[in-house]
Design a protein around this motif. Structure first.
Motif, PDB file in Angstrom:
ATOM      1  N   GLY A  49      10.437  -3.587  12.653  1.00 51.72           N
ATOM      2  CA  GLY A  49       8.668  -3.370  11.579  1.00 51.72           C
ATOM      3  C   GLY A  49       8.297  -4.675  11.462  1.00 51.72           C
ATOM      4  O   GLY A  49       8.282  -5.222  12.834  1.00 51.72           O
ATOM      5  N   PHE A  50       8.305  -5.056  10.684  1.00 53.84           N
ATOM      6  CA  PHE A  50       6.371  -6.289  10.501  1.00 53.84           C
ATOM      7  C   PHE A  50       6.368  -6.560   9.349  1.00 53.84           C
ATOM      8  O   PHE A  50       6.932  -6.415   7.933  1.00 53.84           O
ATOM      9  CB  PHE A  50       4.963  -5.263  11.242  1.00 53.84           C
ATOM     10  CG  PHE A  50       4.589  -4.054  10.032  1.00 53.84           C
ATOM     11  CD1 PHE A  50       3.904  -5.142   9.192  1.00 53.84           C
ATOM     12  CD2 PHE A  50       5.456  -3.004  10.425  1.00 53.84           C
ATOM     13  CE1 PHE A  50       3.540  -3.326   8.050  1.00 53.84           C
ATOM     14  CE2 PHE A  50       4.768  -1.583  10.180  1.00 53.84           C
ATOM     15  CZ  PHE A  50       3.912  -2.307   8.421  1.00 53.84           C
ATOM     16  N   ASP A  51       5.787  -7.860   9.270  1.00 54.74           N
ATOM     17  CA  ASP A  51       5.267  -8.543   8.159  1.00 54.74           C
ATOM     18  C   ASP A  51       3.701  -8.202   7.534  1.00 54.74           C
ATOM     19  O   ASP A  51       3.417  -8.980   6.352  1.00 54.74           O
ATOM     20  CB  ASP A  51       5.779 -10.178   8.187  1.00 54.74           C
ATOM     21  CG  ASP A  51       7.595 -10.589   9.274  1.00 54.74           C
ATOM     22  OD1 ASP A  51       8.295  -9.545   8.311  1.00 54.74           O
ATOM     23  OD2 ASP A  51       7.213 -11.059   9.646  1.00 54.74           O
ATOM     24  N   ILE A  52       3.315  -8.424   8.278  1.00 52.06           N
ATOM     25  CA  ILE A  52       1.500  -8.471   8.144  1.00 52.06           C
ATOM     26  C   ILE A  52       0.649  -6.903   8.461  1.00 52.06           C
ATOM     27  O   ILE A  52       1.437  -7.139  10.228  1.00 52.06           O
ATOM     28  CB  ILE A  52       0.553  -8.964   7.991  1.00 52.06           C
ATOM     29  CG1 ILE A  52       1.556 -10.758   7.625  1.00 52.06           C
ATOM     30  CG2 ILE A  52      -0.816  -9.155   8.088  1.00 52.06           C
ATOM     31  CD1 ILE A  52       0.475 -11.457   7.853  1.00 52.06           C
ATOM     32  N   LEU A  53       0.964  -6.180   8.320  1.00 45.75           N
ATOM     33  CA  LEU A  53      -0.294  -5.013   8.728  1.00 45.75           C
ATOM     34  C   LEU A  53      -1.865  -4.746   8.547  1.00 45.75           C
ATOM     35  O   LEU A  53      -2.218  -5.897   7.156  1.00 45.75           O
ATOM     36  CB  LEU A  53      -0.617  -3.766   7.481  1.00 45.75           C
ATOM     37  CG  LEU A  53      -0.603  -2.311   8.220  1.00 45.75           C
ATOM     38  CD1 LEU A  53      -0.700  -2.466   9.717  1.00 45.75           C
ATOM     39  CD2 LEU A  53      -0.613  -1.259   7.353  1.00 45.75           C
TER      40      LEU A  53
ATOM     41  N   MET B 154       3.994   1.336   5.074  1.00 47.76           N
ATOM     42  CA  MET B 154       4.073   0.409   3.954  1.00 47.76           C
ATOM     43  C   MET B 154       5.020   1.059   3.136  1.00 47.76           C
ATOM     44  O   MET B 154       6.086   0.072   3.075  1.00 47.76           O
ATOM     45  CB  MET B 154       2.308   0.284   2.921  1.00 47.76           C
ATOM     46  CG  MET B 154       1.780  -0.783   3.541  1.00 47.76           C
ATOM     47  SD  MET B 154       0.397  -1.354   1.933  1.00 47.76           S
ATOM     48  CE  MET B 154      -0.605   0.491   2.116  1.00 47.76           C
ATOM     49  N   ASP B 155       4.741   1.701   3.101  1.00 49.17           N
ATOM     50  CA  ASP B 155       6.418   2.617   2.304  1.00 49.17           C
ATOM     51  C   ASP B 155       7.538   2.367   2.998  1.00 49.17           C
ATOM     52  O   ASP B 155       8.671   2.705   2.666  1.00 49.17           O
ATOM     53  CB  ASP B 155       6.418   4.280   2.296  1.00 49.17           C
ATOM     54  CG  ASP B 155       5.418   4.599   0.829  1.00 49.17           C
ATOM     55  OD1 ASP B 155       4.703   3.931  -0.073  1.00 49.17           O
ATOM     56  OD2 ASP B 155       4.536   5.264   0.992  1.00 49.17           O
ATOM     57  N   LYS B 156       8.052   2.326   4.811  1.00 49.99           N
ATOM     58  CA  LYS B 156       8.607   2.851   5.641  1.00 49.99           C
ATOM     59  C   LYS B 156       9.313   1.750   5.460  1.00 49.99           C
ATOM     60  O   LYS B 156      10.457   1.043   5.646  1.00 49.99           O
ATOM     61  CB  LYS B 156       8.254   3.653   6.659  1.00 49.99           C
ATOM     62  CG  LYS B 156       8.951   3.038   7.414  1.00 49.99           C
ATOM     63  CD  LYS B 156       9.105   4.224   9.070  1.00 49.99           C
ATOM     64  CE  LYS B 156      10.418   4.222   9.486  1.00 49.99           C
ATOM     65  NZ  LYS B 156      10.208   5.128  10.894  1.00 49.99           N
ATOM     66  N   TYR B 157       8.074   0.253   5.644  1.00 51.10           N
ATOM     67  CA  TYR B 157       8.184  -1.565   6.036  1.00 51.10           C
ATOM     68  C   TYR B 157       8.512  -1.804   4.891  1.00 51.10           C
ATOM     69  O   TYR B 157       8.534  -3.219   5.253  1.00 51.10           O
ATOM     70  CB  TYR B 157       7.731  -1.169   7.423  1.00 51.10           C
ATOM     71  CG  TYR B 157       8.353  -0.671   9.128  1.00 51.10           C
ATOM     72  CD1 TYR B 157       9.593  -0.648   9.601  1.00 51.10           C
ATOM     73  CD2 TYR B 157       7.463   0.339   9.066  1.00 51.10           C
ATOM     74  CE1 TYR B 157       9.542  -0.179  10.714  1.00 51.10           C
ATOM     75  CE2 TYR B 157       7.584   1.053  10.374  1.00 51.10           C
ATOM     76  CZ  TYR B 157       9.042   1.140  10.617  1.00 51.10           C
ATOM     77  OH  TYR B 157       9.064   2.138  11.819  1.00 51.10           O
ATOM     78  N   SER B 158       7.658  -1.807   4.340  1.00 54.65           N
ATOM     79  CA  SER B 158       7.766  -2.722   2.883  1.00 54.65           C
ATOM     80  C   SER B 158       7.024  -4.173   3.342  1.00 54.65           C
ATOM     81  O   SER B 158       7.840  -5.437   3.529  1.00 54.65           O
ATOM     82  CB  SER B 158       8.467  -3.165   2.547  1.00 54.65           C
ATOM     83  OG  SER B 158       9.224  -1.988   1.517  1.00 54.65           O
TER      84      SER B 158
ATOM     85  N   GLU C  30       5.820  -3.030  -3.063  1.00 53.89           N
ATOM     86  CA  GLU C  30       6.185  -4.656  -2.800  1.00 53.89           C
ATOM     87  C   GLU C  30       5.353  -5.563  -1.678  1.00 53.89           C
ATOM     88  O   GLU C  30       5.790  -6.480  -1.187  1.00 53.89           O
ATOM     89  CB  GLU C  30       7.494  -4.095  -1.910  1.00 53.89           C
ATOM     90  CG  GLU C  30       8.638  -3.578  -2.670  1.00 53.89           C
ATOM     91  CD  GLU C  30      10.236  -3.364  -1.548  1.00 53.89           C
ATOM     92  OE1 GLU C  30      10.574  -4.534  -1.185  1.00 53.89           O
ATOM     93  OE2 GLU C  30      11.031  -2.571  -1.740  1.00 53.89           O
ATOM     94  N   THR C  31       4.480  -4.869  -1.222  1.00 53.16           N
ATOM     95  CA  THR C  31       3.189  -5.597  -0.409  1.00 53.16           C
ATOM     96  C   THR C  31       1.938  -6.054  -1.069  1.00 53.16           C
ATOM     97  O   THR C  31       1.272  -5.228  -1.853  1.00 53.16           O
ATOM     98  CB  THR C  31       3.027  -4.437   0.230  1.00 53.16           C
ATOM     99  OG1 THR C  31       4.423  -3.196   1.155  1.00 53.16           O
ATOM    100  CG2 THR C  31       1.934  -5.040   1.497  1.00 53.16           C
ATOM    101  N   ARG C  32       1.744  -7.309  -0.720  1.00 45.64           N
ATOM    102  CA  ARG C  32      -0.002  -8.035  -1.391  1.00 45.64           C
ATOM    103  C   ARG C  32      -0.431  -7.890  -0.484  1.00 45.64           C
ATOM    104  O   ARG C  32      -0.925  -7.851   0.800  1.00 45.64           O
ATOM    105  CB  ARG C  32       0.521  -9.250  -1.477  1.00 45.64           C
ATOM    106  CG  ARG C  32       1.296  -9.518  -2.353  1.00 45.64           C
ATOM    107  CD  ARG C  32       1.697 -11.189  -2.602  1.00 45.64           C
ATOM    108  NE  ARG C  32       0.207 -11.881  -2.117  1.00 45.64           N
ATOM    109  CZ  ARG C  32       0.155 -13.031  -2.088  1.00 45.64           C
ATOM    110  NH1 ARG C  32       1.008 -14.008  -1.667  1.00 45.64           N
ATOM    111  NH2 ARG C  32      -1.226 -14.013  -2.285  1.00 45.64           N
TER     112      ARG C  32
END
Length: 197
Positions: free
Chosen positions: A122-126, A153-157, A182-184
């Motif tokens: 996954g990843f922390d920032i898109l 966002m739905d898959k990796y939050s 869960e994403t800002r």
């Protein structure tokens, strides 16, 4: 980690009234596009940290004059100090342009990243130029967001989804920060600083 995010309009605070102390405590700089390459090159001259960027829909000039000293992370997961940053620039296609995509084309870009997403877990920032579809995007076609970003966002939050393209002066309903599940969600218009924990 203190992250400076930029998009859409060059900040006079950093360009016209620059002093080194304004970026001394910044740990990372992220550009969401539609900024003059000379502006990013100027910041890279003084910044002691990486400047990562994706393209905006008006960044065709980057093909001839990319910003010096900066790192393009289009279609990549760039890891900095343990933070995984996924870059996907461009806007919805509303006319001809190098960095404009249909919904289908953006989904195809994301599909090509499946192995990297699996490898990095996954990843922390898109980091994008455009917003996500119906997640604080515009009501007109030009500022429509991408469905693929909602799916990511739905898959990796991820902790953060940072975008530009929606100028803060477009309407009174625009906010700098919002939350999607869960994403800002951060609108990086002009300049903003976030504390990544």
């Amino acid at each position: 980690m203190k992250i400076l995010v930029l998009a859409d309009e060059e900040s006079r605070y950093y360009w016209d009234f620059f002093s080194k102390d304004k970026i001394e405590d910044i740990d990372l700089i992220l550009s969401c596009g539609d900024l003059k390459p000379e502006y990013l090159s100027f910041l890279a001259t003084y910044a002691k940290v990486p400047i990562l960027y994706v393209h905006g829909n008006h960044d065709d000039c980057y093909d001839e004059t990319p910003p010096d000293g900066c790192i393009c992370i289009e279609d990549q997961i760039y890891v900095y100090e343990g933070v995984r940053i996924l870059g996907l620039g461009g806007s919805i296609r509303y006319k001809n342009g190098n960095y404009q995509y249909t919904q289908k084309e953006m989904k195809a870009r994301v599909r090509k990243l499946w192995l990297r997403l699996k490898w990095h877990k996954g990843f922390d920032i898109l980091l994008t130029h455009s917003p996500a579809y119906h997640v604080y995007d515009g009501e007109d076609k030009v500022h429509e967001g991408f469905e693929a970003f909602v799916e990511l966002m739905d898959k990796y939050s991820p902790k953060y989804f940072i975008h530009g393209h929606i100028h803060m002066n477009y309407g009174t309903n625009n906010k700098r920060e919002r939350v999607y599940k869960e994403t800002r969600v951060i609108n990086a218009y002009e300049r903003y600083i976030i504390e990544y924990k």
